[in-house]
Design an enzyme around this catalytic site. Structure first.
Site, mmCIF file in Angstrom:
data_model
loop_
_atom_site.group_PDB
_atom_site.id
_atom_site.type_symbol
_atom_site.label_atom_id
_atom_site.label_comp_id
_atom_site.label_asym_id
_atom_site.label_seq_id
_atom_site.Cartn_x
_atom_site.Cartn_y
_atom_site.Cartn_z
ATOM 1 N N LYS A 116 40.395 30.269 30.872
ATOM 2 C CA LYS A 116 39.215 31.314 31.082
ATOM 3 C C LYS A 116 39.286 32.494 30.198
ATOM 4 C CE LYS A 116 37.795 34.326 34.866
ATOM 5 N NZ LYS A 116 38.103 34.674 36.054
ATOM 6 N N GLN A 117 40.788 32.971 29.688
ATOM 7 C CA GLN A 117 40.778 34.137 29.405
ATOM 8 C C GLN A 117 42.169 34.444 28.744
ATOM 9 O OE1 GLN A 117 41.109 37.023 32.769
ATOM 10 N NE2 GLN A 117 41.226 38.804 31.514
ATOM 11 N N TRP B 67 43.633 45.404 37.405
ATOM 12 C CA TRP B 67 44.381 45.710 36.123
ATOM 13 C C TRP B 67 43.514 45.913 34.945
ATOM 14 C CZ3 TRP B 67 46.027 41.995 31.909
ATOM 15 C CH2 TRP B 67 45.226 40.746 31.918
ATOM 16 N N ASP B 68 42.343 45.554 35.076
ATOM 17 C CA ASP B 68 41.497 45.889 33.681
ATOM 18 C C ASP B 68 41.584 47.390 33.216
ATOM 19 O OD1 ASP B 68 40.504 43.947 35.365
ATOM 20 O OD2 ASP B 68 38.226 44.390 35.158
ATOM 21 N N GLU C 47 42.945 32.592 34.856
ATOM 22 C CA GLU C 47 42.731 32.169 36.286
ATOM 23 C C GLU C 47 42.303 30.839 36.462
ATOM 24 O OE1 GLU C 47 40.277 35.527 37.433
ATOM 25 O OE2 GLU C 47 41.885 36.651 38.080
#
Lengths: 761, 761
Positions: free
Chosen positions: B593-594, B352-353, B481
């Site tokens: 994480k993100q 999906w980047d 994640e």
């Protein structure tokens, strides 16, 4: 597949050979004696589909872990019981034709597992162009001399004289079908074959288990033993001779399997030679006689007799038979593998199945030493359990999901790291054992250390949530493996708090009764007052998710957020879900694989009113698909407690003949050994309502309608009690040991050896 | 490792060879031209540690899935870009000594990646016992003739006359290091080597991609071309000759790589021969000139110029350079692999980047066709996305986590089945594209089908919870994640509801403006009024977890039940967590994480007041460890919106030189291609505050204190705008295209080609 085997109360009988069903039959017909075991493979060559399996207790290979994506904390290997040298092999040629049932014609094939005397018999008539030959085989693994196996192989030419070549052999070229990377687990140490001895010594790679297998044999024509040829070049394992029509040729093959688990490495081969010599000297008949005698004792203590339902009778005996083949309890380094000696799947040697499902069987049917050894197994692994916890950055001890030496083997994060309730079952087994046996010394000598380190784990794994003023345990998988990474699984929280409570109770007990020993443990474990206070605070403030509208505990925090469906809503074509649904769909569903909240009610039933138990039962049974073979027994026992006799019986039926009828279509992989104890529990703990409270046996029996009666034995504190539940009366007989008080339907009775107790219904 | 490479605004320079750092340098020095690419391996033999890598866009092998435990729904294979025939190889012997820098002495080693002109130059002096030899190599992959590669290899003996043997070769004996089962991915189809042609044609197993690699070469001494020997037995690829001291030996090696992705299978080898002949005829200088010309155009559109900070300048150009090497946008069957042509890790071709991070870069720096092709890539995979959903028993389309042909490749249930927010990013990319380009025809022709099928997926995946009168989405993994299988991840719920809304808006638009096309889609997709009503109901009643006490959205239902810790509480030795903590500990922690909730605020910022954005930012930034390289850019952009310039700059720095400084110690595996677009976003969308609203560009720039100025270009609807942000003024220049309105700091300005717009600060 129902009806593949004939119903017989003491035997499992296969008449006619179904090659497509052979792996299942091989599993069913497995033999074991605690030390070793083998699947029901043929002695002679069979080139059709078969899983050749010979397993030696405790002999494993650390098979390198296979994963898609590595997670920190995963173990490096999965311990697999190594498929070991095949010692039953016998090549047979008749007039130059090698006997191989996948190639030759035959008739009258029959394979019979005799459970009463624990042997396997197979017979068939080979059909050749101009002749017929009757062949039969009997084998057993001596129950008294654990390292000894015997095969009696008989051949009779029915129509003409023949040339016979017969070659008993040992074959070390065996592999585990489920090896992760196709590794060969063994290296060859020694291969001898001379007139004195045939012996094969192999060593597992990495783990260094030495297994030495020796064989000897004699061959007889019409009871006249052929001399072994003794020239220098004689090859000990092959003999050719002429046989006349109707000569009775009998090969007695003796094998001995010794390992460096029992002897020094260097001495192991010599021991195998010695054992096989002793066996050959004793001879087939003597060995068989003592074997049968040993099994008679086993059955005397553990048989369940059901009248009026031969299929049920066969089913329960089949289960009891395999449990006794798998684990005899004399070696605290062994345990009850999920497949016993009947297959390779899953690997490892113990799951929480041992404590949660098998312990009650061994407690009630064997001497106290056996259950004690199961507990000691965990005590010996305490340091490893601390290492397992440390790998997850946690204090205390985390017993493994799967292990053979104490180290975790399993590698799914949602199981390995999250199915931590297993720790609770291991603590609870200590209580089970102590309550049953009255052996509180066990706590002092071993149990307390295990309890304290498990408590430490819970203390670190839970955290205090100041917003709710409660302790919570997040990110777990409960017994229901159809939900992963849930928060506050009630069962886990409950058994965690219970462990803390039981540990503190025993702490007090030790401090008061064994101050010296307590001091010693306290120093060794470095226990502190702060720690005890923290544990008490956790007990007081543990969070238990509750469903107000149903007035029951919730399986986990978000259970009621799921789309509420019950088993009734399921399309029958979707069952079993694990075969027909995506994992995604299963996880998001309300369907429960295995008793979860009810597992806790089973353990802590005294904390629940009958009404509350009924509410929980109604809610969760409606949502439970029982896709674990360990599940129905717990629901069955609770249904029995609720006097829902039909339902208790129906749930019992779901696993009573699980393997015999290949109900889950996976018996080809081996038998569901640990679930076999579940059926025993359904009958003894469920139907008979047996439990031990306040140092005495309690019974609350009912008789399933389909049966005329059932009877079983209970070994309880040096006594043996026979219990028979009939249509009109209950009979209790003290077969051995001193008089005691028992409780039946809430009334106490004195049971003495001089008089049986008869209670009219 | 900081400082391994010299800072230079247009070059990456390695002076002196560090063999332990060679894999990192090989990644850094990779070349690519959209069609093919290769790591910065040496042309001549190197027997030391190296990852030899040559990759052809879209040529993959379906590598059998590896898992520990199978879950229903997992894909059968993971598509891996196949390491293809090495075409740069040149064996060199000087007086019989094979040149191999892991064995021979050398000095003056220098490897330079020239980003402006997209070539790799390497030079060193070989030190022999009695001689020194200067060797250099220049290589490039022609940016105009995509199938053509050129290596110029120069040798000069400095001290004496020498015997030289030089052998340019093609080597098809290459493997992927990360093959799951060690499979060799290729079969050999054709191997030719005669005076006319050297050619190697190979085909990937299973997937059947044919790659034909042809080579030609000439060798020159002091600009005098040696004739090729033309006898029958001549071996085209080896030549030996005497060279005098200081003779300048130059080998020009031409390679052409053609595949059956572009030609018929049978014609592919012939095409490769033809292309290499053309290249050899054109010659090194001509090919190099047109290559440089093509790169000048690329830089004209996509360069960012930073004054006052050469390291930042090098960093951003390095990122832009590799993005342009990886994807040129002319083939809608290609996409932006996470490692581009620089390594093998992860496999697949798109995550999906692409939509979430890369699309804005290509939209703003390339013609509309390029971004459109990225969208068409997903349109072409719509049927596969429906199959992916169907494997999970769900309706509609689920775009894969990782894919190369539309089929899911990834096999972790918590990612593959649960990280479904990816579907939302793919829908949102359509909006991004349409808003930027104004191309609403795309919706009519392609976009609507994708939106409708994604909406269908959300409708099936969510369920209505009658107790809360809300729709919920259970069992997901959000962009963070470090939490798995959570319920009601706010970002997922938000983007799901947004997709439904955007789909219904476009439905109305199509129905009103293109009734015929709408009817046609409606029939083809079998859309119903009930469905639209259900979608509207979901939009109205979507559940969004909220934290009252913080007045912000919760990342997921149970986030606040976790032990609340922030990044400040972390021991620095524990960072990065994914290397130092068990997965169990990570999952139960609050650490993110993100960007997750902030990812949603980034997309839907207009729905948030500045105060609300600030509250969310403060809460989540304090808990985010940014252990995904895709994370800091989003936080940086939001910090910029909040006028927290220092923080925006600090977050930008975290990935600005990620690979150049090997910040995560994993650049040896290849470069983080998709995260490179994140740094571009931090500067253009963050520092310059660039966005497109209401059909016009908006800017809200600030200049990081460390810089004197920065400047970049924006391609916007057939215009090219240059933007320069200085300390005292902002300058906007319309370099190409018609006049337009732009908005700067909330004021509209007309920008014309005749006059630059200067805004004093």
């Amino acid at each position: 597949m129902r009806d593949h085997f004939k119903v017989d109360e003491w035997k499992v009988i296969e008449e006619g050979f179904d090659k497509n069903y052979n792996r299942v039959t091989e599993s069913i017909m497995s033999l074991g004696n605690g030390h070793m075991g083998l699947r029901g493979n043929f002695a002679e060559e069979y080139s059709g589909d078969s899983l050749q399996g010979t397993y030696i207790a405790g002999v494993y290979y650390p098979d390198k872990t296979i994963v898609g994506w590595w997670k920190n904390g995963y173990p490096e290997y999965f311990a697999k019981i190594a498929n070991a040298a095949n010692f039953i092999g016998i090549d047979l040629k008749i007039d130059g034709i090698k006997v191989d049932l996948s190639k030759e014609q035959f008739s009258d094939f029959k394979r019979v597992l005799n459970m009463r005397e624990a042997y396997l018999k197979r017979s068939f008539t080979l059909i050749l162009d101009d002749n017929q030959v009757a062949i039969s085989e009997i084998r057993f693994l001596n129950q008294k001399k654990k390292e000894t196996a015997v095969v009696k192989y008989s051949v009779e030419s029915l129509n003409k004289d023949v040339e016979i070549e017969i070659k008993p052999y040992l074959d070390g070229n065996v592999r585990n079908e489920d090896a992760n990377y196709g590794d060969f687990f063994w290296k060859n140490i020694e291969q001898m074959n001379n007139k004195k001895i045939s012996r094969l010594t192999m060593e597992t790679k990495k783990s260094g288990f030495v297994v030495s297998t020796a064989m000897d044999w004699d061959i007889n024509i019409n009871d006249y033993q052929l001399n072994k040829i003794s020239s220098e070049n004689y090859i000990a394992d092959k003999i050719s001779f002429k046989a006349e029509k109707n000569d009775k040729i009998v090969l007695n093959k003796y094998a001995a399997v010794c390992t460096n688990r029992d002897y020094k490495k260097d001495e192991t081969p010599e021991k195998a030679a010695q054992k096989v010599n002793e066996a050959a000297s004793a001879g087939y008949e003597n060995l068989f006689a003592e074997h049968k005698e040993a099994w008679a004792v086993i059955w005397q203590e553990s048989d369940i007799k059901i009248e009026g339902d031969p299929a049920a009778q066969q089913g329960i005996r089949f289960n009891i038979f395999h449990l006794n083949q798998t684990y005899t309890g004399h070696d605290p380094n062994l345990n009850i593998g999920p497949k016993g000696f009947t297959g390779e799947k899953y690997g490892g040697l113990t799951y929480w199945d041992t404590e949660a499902y098998c312990l009650p069987f061994y407690l009630a049917t064997h001497s106290q030493e056996v259950a004690r050894n199961l507990l000691l197994y965990r005590f010996r692994h305490l340091e490893k359990a601390k290492e397992n916890a440390d790998k997850l950055d946690l204090n205390g001890a985390l017993y493994p999901m799967v292990t053979i030496n104490g180290e975790e083997c399993h590698n799914e994060w949602e199981i390995t790291f999250e199915e931590i309730h297993r720790n609770g079952a291991i603590a609870h087994a200590i209580k089970d054992y102590v309550d049953y046996t009255g052996d509180r010394e066990y706590i002092k000598d071993f149990g307390f250390a295990v309890l304290a380190e498990i408590s430490r784990f819970w203390a670190d794994r839970a955290h205090f949530n100041p917003r709710k003023n409660k302790y919570m345990i997040l990110g777990v998988t409960g017994p229901n493996e159809y939900e992963n990474n849930v928060n506050n699984n009630w069962y886990t929280n409950k058994i965690a708090a219970w462990t803390l409570k039981y540990t503190l109770e025993n702490r007090d007990y030790l401090e008061n009764n064994y101050p010296e020993e307590y001091k010693s443990w306290s120093d060794e474990l470095n226990l502190t007052k702060d720690e005890f206070e923290h544990w008490q605070d956790m007990i007081d403030k543990m969070y238990y998710p509750y469903l107000e509208e149903f007035d029951i505990y919730a399986q986990q925090d978000s259970y009621l957020d799921k789309e509420q469906k019950t088993v009734k809503d399921l399309d029958q074509n979707d069952i079993p879900l694990h075969k027909n649904w995506s994992w995604d769909k299963i996880l998001r569903s309300t369907y429960i694989k295995q008793a979860d909240v009810l597992q806790g009610i089973y353990y802590f039933k005294d904390e629940f009113t009958k009404e509350s138990t009924a509410r929980h039962y109604d809610f969760y049974e409606a949502r439970t698909v029982h896709e674990s073979s360990l599940s129905p027994c717990i629901h069955s026992i609770i249904a029995a407690e609720l006097d829902r006799e039909d339902k208790a019986y129906e749930l019992y039926l779901r696993t009573a003949r699980l393997d015999l009828d290949n109900y889950n279509y996976d018996t080809d992989d081996g038998l569901h050994i640990t679930s076999m104890a579940g059926t025993w529990m359904s009958i003894v703990k469920g139907f008979a309502g047996f439990e031990v409270k306040d140092d005495r046996p309690y019974f609350r029996p009912f008789l399933p309608e389909a049966w005329n009666s059932f009877a079983f034995k209970i070994v309880f504190r040096d006594r043996r009690i026979k219990v028979k539940i009939g249509k009109e009366k209950l009979i209790f007989i003290l077969e051995a040991g001193e008089a005691l008080i028992i409780n039946v339907y809430e009334d106490d009775y004195k049971l003495t050896s001089s008089e049986k107790l008869v209670i009219e219904k």
